[in-house]
Design a protein around this motif. Structure first.
Motif, PDB file in Angstrom:
ATOM      1  N   SER A  36       0.717  -1.049   0.063  1.00 44.53           N
ATOM      2  CA  SER A  36       0.066  -0.084  -0.007  1.00 44.53           C
ATOM      3  C   SER A  36       0.779   1.154  -0.144  1.00 44.53           C
ATOM      4  N   ARG A  37       2.279   1.181   0.412  1.00 38.67           N
ATOM      5  CA  ARG A  37       2.960   2.373   0.400  1.00 38.67           C
ATOM      6  C   ARG A  37       3.752   2.487  -0.963  1.00 38.67           C
ATOM      7  N   HIS A  38       3.941   1.353  -1.583  1.00 42.15           N
ATOM      8  CA  HIS A  38       4.599   1.406  -2.868  1.00 42.15           C
ATOM      9  C   HIS A  38       3.779   0.908  -4.001  1.00 42.15           C
ATOM     10  N   SER A  39       3.084   1.674  -4.790  1.00 40.71           N
ATOM     11  CA  SER A  39       2.375   1.476  -5.932  1.00 40.71           C
ATOM     12  C   SER A  39       3.179   2.003  -7.185  1.00 40.71           C
ATOM     13  N   ARG A  40       4.188   2.502  -6.968  1.00 38.97           N
ATOM     14  CA  ARG A  40       5.259   3.238  -8.069  1.00 38.97           C
ATOM     15  C   ARG A  40       6.668   2.788  -7.876  1.00 38.97           C
ATOM     16  N   MET A  41       7.198   3.207  -9.007  1.00 44.01           N
ATOM     17  CA  MET A  41       8.672   3.154  -9.005  1.00 44.01           C
ATOM     18  C   MET A  41       9.362   4.268  -9.775  1.00 44.01           C
ATOM     19  N   ARG A  42      10.522   4.549  -9.362  1.00 46.35           N
ATOM     20  CA  ARG A  42      11.200   5.807  -9.916  1.00 46.35           C
ATOM     21  C   ARG A  42      12.635   5.187 -10.491  1.00 46.35           C
ATOM     22  N   MET A  43      12.680   5.506 -11.840  1.00 48.90           N
ATOM     23  CA  MET A  43      13.877   4.960 -12.668  1.00 48.90           C
ATOM     24  C   MET A  43      14.619   6.273 -13.156  1.00 48.90           C
ATOM     25  N   THR A  44      15.822   6.356 -12.324  1.00 48.47           N
ATOM     26  CA  THR A  44      16.769   7.432 -12.968  1.00 48.47           C
ATOM     27  C   THR A  44      17.668   6.949 -13.870  1.00 48.47           C
ATOM     28  N   LEU A  45      17.659   7.474 -15.330  1.00 44.27           N
ATOM     29  CA  LEU A  45      18.445   7.020 -16.603  1.00 44.27           C
ATOM     30  C   LEU A  45      19.572   8.285 -16.459  1.00 44.27           C
ATOM     31  N   CYS A  46      20.911   7.780 -16.591  1.00 42.08           N
ATOM     32  CA  CYS A  46      22.088   8.814 -16.966  1.00 42.08           C
ATOM     33  C   CYS A  46      22.791   8.493 -18.187  1.00 42.08           C
ATOM     34  N   THR A  47      23.656   9.658 -18.547  1.00 43.72           N
ATOM     35  CA  THR A  47      24.508   9.210 -19.779  1.00 43.72           C
ATOM     36  C   THR A  47      25.861   8.351 -19.259  1.00 43.72           C
ATOM     37  N   ALA A  48      26.486   8.088 -20.215  1.00 42.34           N
ATOM     38  CA  ALA A  48      27.698   7.140 -19.920  1.00 42.34           C
ATOM     39  C   ALA A  48      28.533   7.975 -19.200  1.00 42.34           C
ATOM     40  N   ASP A  49      28.959   9.415 -19.575  1.00 37.80           N
ATOM     41  CA  ASP A  49      29.786  10.410 -18.823  1.00 37.80           C
ATOM     42  C   ASP A  49      29.469  10.404 -17.313  1.00 37.80           C
ATOM     43  N   MET A  50      27.957  10.538 -17.140  1.00 35.39           N
ATOM     44  CA  MET A  50      27.560  10.904 -15.629  1.00 35.39           C
ATOM     45  C   MET A  50      27.705   9.581 -14.801  1.00 35.39           C
ATOM     46  N   GLY A  51      27.256   8.588 -15.484  1.00 34.13           N
ATOM     47  CA  GLY A  51      26.960   7.170 -14.837  1.00 34.13           C
ATOM     48  C   GLY A  51      25.860   7.579 -13.462  1.00 34.13           C
ATOM     49  N   CYS A  52      26.059   7.061 -12.528  1.00 33.90           N
ATOM     50  CA  CYS A  52      25.058   7.270 -11.507  1.00 33.90           C
ATOM     51  C   CYS A  52      25.504   8.381 -10.356  1.00 33.90           C
ATOM     52  N   ASN A  53      26.510   9.172 -10.868  1.00 34.81           N
ATOM     53  CA  ASN A  53      27.434   9.977  -9.835  1.00 34.81           C
ATOM     54  C   ASN A  53      26.555  11.054  -9.356  1.00 34.81           C
ATOM     55  N   ASP A  54      25.567  11.650 -10.309  1.00 37.25           N
ATOM     56  CA  ASP A  54      24.624  12.466  -9.570  1.00 37.25           C
ATOM     57  C   ASP A  54      23.325  12.327 -10.324  1.00 37.25           C
ATOM     58  N   LEU A  55      22.344  11.935  -9.515  1.00 35.37           N
ATOM     59  CA  LEU A  55      21.180  11.497 -10.287  1.00 35.37           C
ATOM     60  C   LEU A  55      20.361  12.848 -10.513  1.00 35.37           C
ATOM     61  N   THR A  56      20.487  13.842  -9.887  1.00 34.83           N
ATOM     62  CA  THR A  56      19.898  15.191 -10.007  1.00 34.83           C
ATOM     63  C   THR A  56      20.586  16.060 -11.190  1.00 34.83           C
ATOM     64  N   SER A  57      21.678  15.401 -11.846  1.00 38.44           N
ATOM     65  CA  SER A  57      22.139  16.171 -12.848  1.00 38.44           C
ATOM     66  C   SER A  57      21.283  16.377 -14.317  1.00 38.44           C
ATOM     67  N   ASP A  58      21.756  17.501 -15.143  1.00 36.08           N
ATOM     68  CA  ASP A  58      20.849  17.558 -16.340  1.00 36.08           C
ATOM     69  C   ASP A  58      21.267  16.286 -17.394  1.00 36.08           C
ATOM     70  N   GLU A  59      22.148  15.638 -16.848  1.00 35.59           N
ATOM     71  CA  GLU A  59      22.499  14.398 -17.936  1.00 35.59           C
ATOM     72  C   GLU A  59      21.749  13.223 -17.494  1.00 35.59           C
ATOM     73  N   CYS A  60      20.890  13.236 -16.713  1.00 36.49           N
ATOM     74  CA  CYS A  60      20.073  12.278 -16.076  1.00 36.49           C
ATOM     75  C   CYS A  60      18.524  12.528 -16.154  1.00 36.49           C
ATOM     76  N   THR A  61      17.696  11.462 -16.460  1.00 34.46           N
ATOM     77  CA  THR A  61      16.231  11.798 -16.676  1.00 34.46           C
ATOM     78  C   THR A  61      15.555  10.705 -15.603  1.00 34.46           C
ATOM     79  N   THR A  62      14.599  11.361 -14.942  1.00 33.69           N
ATOM     80  CA  THR A  62      13.853  10.393 -14.060  1.00 33.69           C
ATOM     81  C   THR A  62      12.537  10.087 -14.426  1.00 33.69           C
ATOM     82  N   TYR A  63      11.967   8.781 -14.655  1.00 32.69           N
ATOM     83  CA  TYR A  63      10.531   8.378 -14.926  1.00 32.69           C
ATOM     84  C   TYR A  63      10.047   7.813 -13.566  1.00 32.69           C
ATOM     85  N   THR A  64       8.833   8.046 -13.633  1.00 25.36           N
ATOM     86  CA  THR A  64       8.101   7.292 -12.503  1.00 25.36           C
ATOM     87  C   THR A  64       6.858   6.469 -13.143  1.00 25.36           C
ATOM     88  N   THR A  65       6.823   5.183 -12.814  1.00 24.70           N
ATOM     89  CA  THR A  65       5.720   4.321 -13.462  1.00 24.70           C
ATOM     90  C   THR A  65       5.275   3.458 -12.547  1.00 24.70           C
TER      91      THR A  65
END
Length: 151
Positions: free
Chosen positions: A30-59
């Motif tokens: 009941s607390r988790h009906s959605r998931m957040r996926m953050t995808l980032c460029t090869a240069d950024m990796g997962c170093n800064d998920l808030t970077s402009d080189e990353c995009t977040t999708y909620t499904t």
């Protein structure tokens, strides 16, 4: 000595109880009906998920969707329908792909991936090959939106 032993026993029981409660909350559907996926460029990796080189999708979890329909401006999605589920411990995402392309997930899954949650995973294909997947705490999201309205 008995007081110290009693205190340590109570402390241990409290810590164990809190951990069990947190674990139960983590997998409460009941607390988790959605998931957040953050995808980032090869240069950024997962170093800064808030970077402009990353995009977040909620499904939605446990609900068929088509990524191209939900996010038509993104090149990160195929035209295949998808259902995402999480294992009971909340540690592993199972993403099933279907040959249907209209958000119905018709027939049997044609492919699936198992992806660890809350870890940097990849590489996937371009344009953003690295990803970070996490559950959205629906209770907290509702509380945050109520607080924003009250401000």
């Amino acid at each position: 000595m008995t007081t110290t032993r009693t205190f340590l026993t109570l402390l241990l029981v409290t810590l164990i109880t809190q951990k069990i409660v947190l674990a139960e909350e983590e997998i409460n559907p009941s607390r988790h009906s959605r998931m957040r996926m953050t995808l980032c460029t090869a240069d950024m990796g997962c170093n800064d998920l808030t970077s402009d080189e990353c995009t977040t999708y909620t499904t939605q979890l446990r609900t068929c969707y088509n990524g191209m329909e939900l996010f038509p401006q993104s090149d990160s999605w195929s035209d295949l329908d998808i259902i995402d589920t999480i294992n009971p411990a909340g540690l592993l995402l199972t993403r099933k792909f279907f040959d249907s392309t209209n958000g119905t997930c018709t027939g049997e899954a044609s492919d699936k991936f198992e992806i660890p949650m809350r870890q940097c995973v990849g590489p996937f294909g371009p344009p953003q090959p690295w990803g970070f997947f996490e559950l959205v705490d629906d209770t907290m999201e509702v509380e945050r939106s109520i607080l924003r309205r009250e401000e």
